[in-house]
Design an enzyme around this catalytic site. Structure first.
Site, PDB file in Angstrom:
ATOM      1  N   GLY B 203      -2.430  -4.731   5.659  1.00  0.00           N
ATOM      2  CA  GLY B 203      -3.288  -4.898   4.479  1.00  0.00           C
ATOM      3  C   GLY B 203      -2.703  -5.829   3.428  1.00  0.00           C
ATOM      4  N   ASP B 223       7.902   0.412   4.745  1.00  0.00           N
ATOM      5  CA  ASP B 223       6.703   1.219   4.972  1.00  0.00           C
ATOM      6  C   ASP B 223       7.148   2.540   5.593  1.00  0.00           C
ATOM      7  OD1 ASP B 223       3.924   2.093   5.617  1.00  0.00           O
ATOM      8  OD2 ASP B 223       3.438  -0.001   5.214  1.00  0.00           O
ATOM      9  N   ASP B 246       9.769   6.543   3.693  1.00  0.00           N
ATOM     10  CA  ASP B 246       8.672   7.149   2.950  1.00  0.00           C
ATOM     11  C   ASP B 246       9.103   7.145   1.491  1.00  0.00           C
ATOM     12  OD1 ASP B 246       6.988   8.845   1.573  1.00  0.00           O
ATOM     13  OD2 ASP B 246       6.779  10.246   3.244  1.00  0.00           O
ATOM     14  N   ALA B 274       2.711   0.101  -1.929  1.00  0.00           N
ATOM     15  CA  ALA B 274       2.284   1.263  -1.140  1.00  0.00           C
ATOM     16  C   ALA B 274       1.364   2.138  -1.982  1.00  0.00           C
ATOM     17  CB  ALA B 274       3.495   2.069  -0.676  1.00  0.00           C
ATOM     18  N   LEU B 282     -14.102  15.768  -8.496  1.00  0.00           N
ATOM     19  CA  LEU B 282     -13.118  16.555  -9.244  1.00  0.00           C
ATOM     20  C   LEU B 282     -13.173  18.034  -8.880  1.00  0.00           C
ATOM     21  CD1 LEU B 282     -11.018  16.954 -11.436  1.00  0.00           C
ATOM     22  CD2 LEU B 282     -12.840  16.835 -13.141  1.00  0.00           C
ATOM     23  N   ASN B 284     -14.071  19.492  -6.250  1.00  0.00           N
ATOM     24  CA  ASN B 284     -13.679  19.827  -4.884  1.00  0.00           C
ATOM     25  C   ASN B 284     -12.272  19.379  -4.522  1.00  0.00           C
ATOM     26  OD1 ASN B 284     -16.107  21.055  -4.129  1.00  0.00           O
ATOM     27  ND2 ASN B 284     -17.061  19.047  -3.825  1.00  0.00           N
ATOM     28  N   ASN B 332     -13.567   5.705 -11.446  1.00  0.00           N
ATOM     29  CA  ASN B 332     -14.473   5.624 -10.297  1.00  0.00           C
ATOM     30  C   ASN B 332     -14.802   7.030  -9.836  1.00  0.00           C
ATOM     31  OD1 ASN B 332     -16.007   4.393  -8.374  1.00  0.00           O
ATOM     32  ND2 ASN B 332     -14.280   3.752  -7.097  1.00  0.00           N
ATOM     33  N   TYR B 338      -6.814   9.155  -7.935  1.00  0.00           N
ATOM     34  CA  TYR B 338      -6.420   7.757  -7.724  1.00  0.00           C
ATOM     35  C   TYR B 338      -6.425   6.981  -9.043  1.00  0.00           C
ATOM     36  CZ  TYR B 338      -6.623   3.071  -5.517  1.00  0.00           C
ATOM     37  OH  TYR B 338      -6.391   1.778  -5.123  1.00  0.00           O
TER      38      TYR B 338
HETATM   39  N1  LIG Z   1      -8.109  -2.632  -0.633  1.00  0.00           N
HETATM   40  C1  LIG Z   1      -8.564  -2.671  -1.884  1.00  0.00           C
HETATM   41  O1  LIG Z   1      -9.697  -3.047  -2.106  1.00  0.00           O
HETATM   42  C2  LIG Z   1      -7.690  -2.248  -3.035  1.00  0.00           C
HETATM   43  C3  LIG Z   1      -8.216  -2.303  -4.310  1.00  0.00           C
HETATM   44  C4  LIG Z   1      -7.433  -1.940  -5.376  1.00  0.00           C
HETATM   45  C5  LIG Z   1      -6.126  -1.567  -5.192  1.00  0.00           C
HETATM   46  N2  LIG Z   1      -5.600  -1.512  -3.950  1.00  0.00           N
HETATM   47  C6  LIG Z   1      -4.206  -1.118  -3.827  1.00  0.00           C
HETATM   48  O2  LIG Z   1      -3.489  -2.085  -3.074  1.00  0.00           O
HETATM   49  C7  LIG Z   1      -2.433  -1.452  -2.371  1.00  0.00           C
HETATM   50  C8  LIG Z   1      -2.520  -1.790  -0.896  1.00  0.00           C
HETATM   51  O3  LIG Z   1      -3.783  -1.395  -0.412  1.00  0.00           O
HETATM   52  P1  LIG Z   1      -4.327  -1.701   1.066  1.00  0.00           P
HETATM   53  O4  LIG Z   1      -5.783  -1.827   0.974  1.00  0.00           O
HETATM   54  O5  LIG Z   1      -3.550  -2.786   1.660  1.00  0.00           O
HETATM   55  O6  LIG Z   1      -3.999  -0.288   1.755  1.00  0.00           O
HETATM   56  P2  LIG Z   1      -3.482   0.070   3.227  1.00  0.00           P
HETATM   57  O7  LIG Z   1      -3.742   1.516   3.396  1.00  0.00           O
HETATM   58  O8  LIG Z   1      -4.034  -0.887   4.217  1.00  0.00           O
HETATM   59  O9  LIG Z   1      -1.905  -0.188   3.125  1.00  0.00           O
HETATM   60  C9  LIG Z   1      -1.089   0.643   2.365  1.00  0.00           C
HETATM   61  C10 LIG Z   1       0.254   0.702   3.040  1.00  0.00           C
HETATM   62  O10 LIG Z   1       1.084   1.578   2.276  1.00  0.00           O
HETATM   63  C11 LIG Z   1       1.790   2.393   3.154  1.00  0.00           C
HETATM   64  N3  LIG Z   1       2.188   3.656   2.545  1.00  0.00           N
HETATM   65  C12 LIG Z   1       1.390   4.712   2.230  1.00  0.00           C
HETATM   66  N4  LIG Z   1       2.134   5.720   1.773  1.00  0.00           N
HETATM   67  C13 LIG Z   1       3.429   5.318   1.816  1.00  0.00           C
HETATM   68  C14 LIG Z   1       4.655   5.952   1.502  1.00  0.00           C
HETATM   69  N5  LIG Z   1       4.706   7.207   1.056  1.00  0.00           N
HETATM   70  N6  LIG Z   1       5.803   5.254   1.676  1.00  0.00           N
HETATM   71  C15 LIG Z   1       5.767   3.979   2.141  1.00  0.00           C
HETATM   72  N7  LIG Z   1       4.637   3.341   2.452  1.00  0.00           N
HETATM   73  C16 LIG Z   1       3.468   4.008   2.297  1.00  0.00           C
HETATM   74  C17 LIG Z   1       0.842   2.641   4.295  1.00  0.00           C
HETATM   75  O11 LIG Z   1       1.539   3.068   5.461  1.00  0.00           O
HETATM   76  C18 LIG Z   1       0.180   1.288   4.449  1.00  0.00           C
HETATM   77  O12 LIG Z   1       0.858   0.475   5.366  1.00  0.00           O
HETATM   78  C19 LIG Z   1      -2.559   0.042  -2.665  1.00  0.00           C
HETATM   79  O13 LIG Z   1      -1.689   0.389  -3.715  1.00  0.00           O
HETATM   80  C20 LIG Z   1      -3.998   0.180  -3.096  1.00  0.00           C
HETATM   81  O14 LIG Z   1      -4.182   1.294  -3.918  1.00  0.00           O
HETATM   82  C21 LIG Z   1      -6.359  -1.844  -2.858  1.00  0.00           C
END
Ligand SMILES: NC(=O)c1ccc[n+]([C@@H]2O[C@H](COP(=O)([O-])OP(=O)(O)OC[C@H]3O[C@@H](n4cnc5c(N)ncnc54)[C@H](O)[C@@H]3O)[C@@H](O)[C@H]2O)c1
Lengths: 426, 432
Positions: B203, B223, B246, B274, B282, B284, B332, B338
């Site tokens: 991602g 990761d 983690d 991450a 809320l 639930n 949201n 979140y």
């Molecule tokens: N996709 C969107 O539209 C969007 C919008 C706003 C914000 N974000 C933020 O961008 C960031 C990346 O989002 P994404 O869409 O690529 O998500 P994703 O789920 O594809 O990737 C997130 C990565 O973080 C890793 N991760 C989760 N928990 C972890 C932990 N405890 N320790 C280490 N790694 C961990 C996961 O394994 C995963 O590889 C996030 O913080 C997300 O909240 C995304």
């Protein structure tokens, strides 16, 4: 000759070990070893680097894999200018490759290297039987088509039955488990003691996974994230339910629970000089101290097939002026629970130590709380050639965590062989 | 590839100009005007051969401008704003596709006279409205350049001019005085910098790691161990190291700090990417859903930052970049956990910024809007289509758009941008 240098263990990487026919059923030795090596490269940032050498091997190997390790290097992210070779010493392979690389480092022949091993019981080679092989060779050298057809017509159904590799000693026709059962009976190793060791192995391994011990030792592969054989809830009760599988008499004690299952997996270890480690800013976990290999005459010599480590260890201790009690960790490969227990019992037995090992007094008991503290092959699984690398990396990290001390590795192998080694904390 | 769906009544999404190595800063002539400000010289120095408005050609005539820049830093009276109107109203329609309108002002809070503050603050409303009127992938952004910060403007100016800022629209950035760090090679501004990206197995995190590596950084990708297989691929592709950890584990800050000190002697760029969602209304929401999101998205960042600072793992001139979300700004439905975590990130960033500044370091938040990832692909069609469209660029952003923004903030030359929240949302109507 150059002064001897100390070989440093910088870390390792393996894939989780799987049960045969499980998630790696369609992966070849080359696939698995490449995955393990690429994980090691990623962990240590070795992309594009030319290492001194990569030594690895497999016990069950296809003939097309004659240059397995070199092919793996070519398919990995290491520099293609890294030489590689295969070693095969049954279950001792992984430790033996580590000894090879460590010795070359000690001698000044290489600065860095990777050792390891891989095995698949799922993708084991199937050979055509000897009769068919001869006919096929004749067909191949026949001059004309009619000659070829004539040869083909001579084939009989019995000749077309494939030969699958058997886990049996060629000279005795007995499987390794049957051999181990003989030893277990000789040493009067009880079912309870074997099950206890197996339960401890599962519990120790489960705890190690839980505390993240393997976070920097294992990289998931094909969706498997943890060793598949591991049963965190294994208990004396659950193991007691299993029926004996090896041994013929009523007192048979060896079950699928206290014997290692057929497994698939691969493991690698990164070694170098202290200097190379420093240049690459890689912390040293442990150093190799010494190693010894022994073999026993299990065919005519009245010794158990898997008892060679019992001989190798006292020789190694004597050379290094150590006693069996001078260790903080013992990594004794659990081919079968009974093998570990018979070996420990042998070292405590004055008569055996005197008559067989030619020692004045027995090696004595070990502190069992230092044995296989993070589990061993009963819980992890045992892809033959991969076990040595798994143990070396695990012990090196244990020593690094402790910050001092030394550990003993003991691995029994088919053909009546045993490979043992000493590591000490960096 | 992107799904092209025509929704009646909605304009079609323009193809955005996105940066590729070797691309020029801008893809056409740049027009610079000023109301006698402080940054004009910087603009002229950066832009190869700028044009000035020529009255004869009707303020730029029929040229198709790649960018129009207006230095309004000296404006102090409402009447001065007339110049801005006169200039932009003439030239705005002549912006090329993916063109840039960039205004420069003085931070209103730095002005002593109320009218001066009002004048400067007026730019904020102006630029946000211009962004909504811009067409064909063009964007409008405002840079408030504090007195003395002209020397640290260049990295930000380049970012907004280039295709790197494709999906950054309607943003207001403050640039404050900082230690100028010259950049030798604008193709590789992160050369010799060590950067960590958490959640980098896939991602947005994987895109960030790739972009930082492209810009010259040595990357450490982190990761959870379960993602180790893909993490290995990312590390090996980028020539970095993989760290399976983690971030919520007790020993995670320690392990990360040790990895960085052992292997690299410290770190220059730390990207907290991450993140997880556990959406539930809320009423639930279970304690587990609440806690896991706050732990991963916020608590872990705070603990890691503390370790990095206390153990002096962050080198001077370090850059910490935290991925927030427009949900953390606008809220949201179904995301109380979140949004709380993502808003908390902003609080952390603002609190840490002054401490970071003491060591020429910065900390900033990047708040993505709708980004095309596996996460958004899983949304129901209508929700997804609306999420994509309710912004000035009529489309979702790509992971690389977030990554480019992170890479800009990561530059040694971006020391003037600190404690801020930059949205990468195509000027979404949410969280504006
Ligand atoms: N996709 C969107 O539209 C969007 C919008 C706003 C914000 N974000 C933020 O961008 C960031 C990346 O989002 P994404 O869409 O690529 O998500 P994703 O789920 O594809 O990737 C997130 C990565 O973080 C890793 N991760 C989760 N928990 C972890 C932990 N405890 N320790 C280490 N790694 C961990 C996961 O394994 C995963 O590889 C996030 O913080 C997300 O909240 C995304």
């Amino acid at each position: 000759m150059a002064d001897l240098r100390r070989a440093a263990i910088l870390g390792g990487n393996r894939i989780p070990f799987a049960r045969a026919g499980g998630p790696y059923a369609r992966a070849s030795n080359q696939d698995m070893l490449t995955a393990a090596l690429d994980g090691l490269i990623a962990r240590f940032g070795l992309q594009g680097q030319r290492l001194g050498e990569v030594a690895a091997g497999a016990v069950l190997k296809h003939s097309r894999d004659f240059n397995l390790t070199r092919e793996v290097v070519l398919g990995s992210r290491l520099s293609p200018w890294t030489p590689a070779y295969d070693v095969q010493q049954a279950c001792g392979t992984g430790l033996e490759t580590t000894i090879h690389v460590a010795n070359k480092i000690a001698l000044g022949q290489v600065e860095s290297g990777v050792s390891g091993g891989v095995d698949t019981a799922s993708d084991a080679p199937i050979a055509v039987n000897e009769d068919l092989r001869r006919v096929l060779l004749q067909i191949n050298s026949a001059k004309s088509m009619p000659q070829r057809l004539a040869l083909l017509r001579k084939l009989r159904p019995g000749q077309i039955v494939p030969e699958t590799p058997r886990n049996a000693e060629p000279r005795t026709g007995l499987s390794m488990g049957e051999h181990a059962a003989i030893t277990a009976r000789e040493w009067e190793i009880s079912r309870e003691a074997q099950d206890e060791l197996a339960v401890a192995s599962h519990q120790h391994l489960a705890a190690a996974w839980k505390r993240g011990f393997f976070d920097d030792l294992v990289t998931p592969y094909l969706g498997l994230q943890r060793d598949q054989t591991l049963r965190p809830d294994a208990s004396m009760e659950s193991l007691a339910k299993l029926r004996p599988v090896f041994g013929k008499n009523g007192d048979a004690t060896m079950t699928a629970g206290n014997s290692t299952p057929l497994s698939d997996g691969a493991a690698t270890v990164l070694l170098s000089t202290d200097e190379w480690a420093k240049q690459h800013r890689l912390p040293v976990l442990a150093h190799t101290v010494d190693a010894e290999t022994a073999a026993v005459d299990y065919v005519y010599g009245g010794e158990g097939l898997l008892m060679a480590p019992a001989y190798a260890v006292p020789r190694l201790l004597a050379r290094n002026k150590l006693t069996l009690q001078d260790f903080d960790f013992y990594e004794i490969h659990e081919a079968f629970a009974s093998t570990v227990l018979a070996t420990l019992k042998a070292w405590e037995d004055s008569r055996y130590c005197k008559e067989r090992l030619c020692l004045e007094k027995p090696l004595g008991p070990i502190d069992r709380s230092k044995l296989n503290v993070n589990g061993s092959s009963l819980a992890v699984g045992h892809p033959f050639a991969a076990t040595g690398g798994r143990i070396v990396a695990t012990l090196a990290k244990l020593l690094a965590e402790k910050g001092s001390g030394r550990g003993l590795i003991s691995i029994c192998a088919a053909g009546g062989q045993g490979v043992v080694a000493i590591l000490e904390a960096a | 590839m992107k799904l092209k769906v025509k929704v009646p009544g909605l304009p079609e999404a323009a193809r955005l100009r996105r940066y590729q190595p070797g691309h020029p800063l801008v893809d056409g002539p740049v027009l610079i005007a000023s109301a006698g400000g402080r940054v004009r010289d910087v603009l002229s120095a950066v832009i190869p051969s700028p044009s000035s408005p020529s009255p004869a050609a009707g303020e730029g005539g029929s040229s198709r401008w790649a960018a129009i820049l207006f230095d309004g830093t000296a404006m102090r009276a409402i009447a001065d704003l007339g110049k801005l109107h006169a200039f932009t109203s003439q030239t705005f329609r002549n912006l090329r596709p993916s063109g840039r309108l960039i205004l420069f002002g003085t931070p209103p809070e730095d002005c002593s006279e109320p009218e001066a503050s009002a004048t400067q603050r007026a730019l904020d409303g102006f630029i946000r409205s211009a962004g909504k009127e811009a067409r064909l992938g063009s964007t409008a952004n405002l840079m408030y350049v504090a007195e003395g910060a002209e020397t640290v403007l260049e990295s930000t100016l380049r970012f907004f001019l280039s295709g790197r800022s494709a999906y950054v629209d309607g943003q207001v950035i403050r640039i404050r005085p900082a230690k100028p760090v010259p950049t030798q090679d604008w193709e590789h501004p992160l050369k010799d910098r060590v950067a960590v990206v958490t959640g980098a197995a896939r991602g947005i995190g994987a895109a960030i790691a790739e972009t930082l590596a492209r810009d010259g950084a040595t990357v450490v990708v982190a990761d959870v161990p379960a993602q180790g297989a893909t993490l290995t691929e990312v590390a090996n592709r980028l020539g970095g190291t993989a760290l399976q950890v983690d971030i919520t584990a007790d020993d995670a800050p320690q392990r990360i700090a040790k990895h960085l000190v052992d292997r690299y002697g410290g770190v220059d760029v730390f990207v907290h990417n991450a993140g997880i969602t556990r959406d539930r209304s809320l009423v639930n929401m279970t304690p587990e859903q609440w806690t896991s999101v706050l732990n991963v998205n916020l608590q872990a960042q705070i603990r890691i930052n503390k370790a990095l600072v206390e153990q002096k793992v962050l080198r001077d001139n370090a850059r910490v970049i935290c991925i927030s979300s427009t949900s953390g700004i606008a809220g949201n439905r179904g995301q109380t956990n979140y949004a709380a975590s993502k808003a908390g990130i902003i609080g952390m960033v603002q609190a840490m910024a002054p401490l970071m500044a003491k060591r020429a370091a910065t900390i900033n938040a990047v708040a993505p809007g709708f980004i095309e990832t596996a996460m958004t692909k899983a949304m129901p069609f209508a929700t997804r289509e609306i999420g994509r469209r309710i912004n000035s660029l009529n489309q979702g952003g790509l992971p690389v758009d977030v990554a480019e923004t992170v890479a800009w903030l990561a530059q040694p030359g971006s020391g003037g941008v600190n404690g801020q929240v930059v949205r990468v949302c195509g000027q979404s109507i949410l969280g504006a």
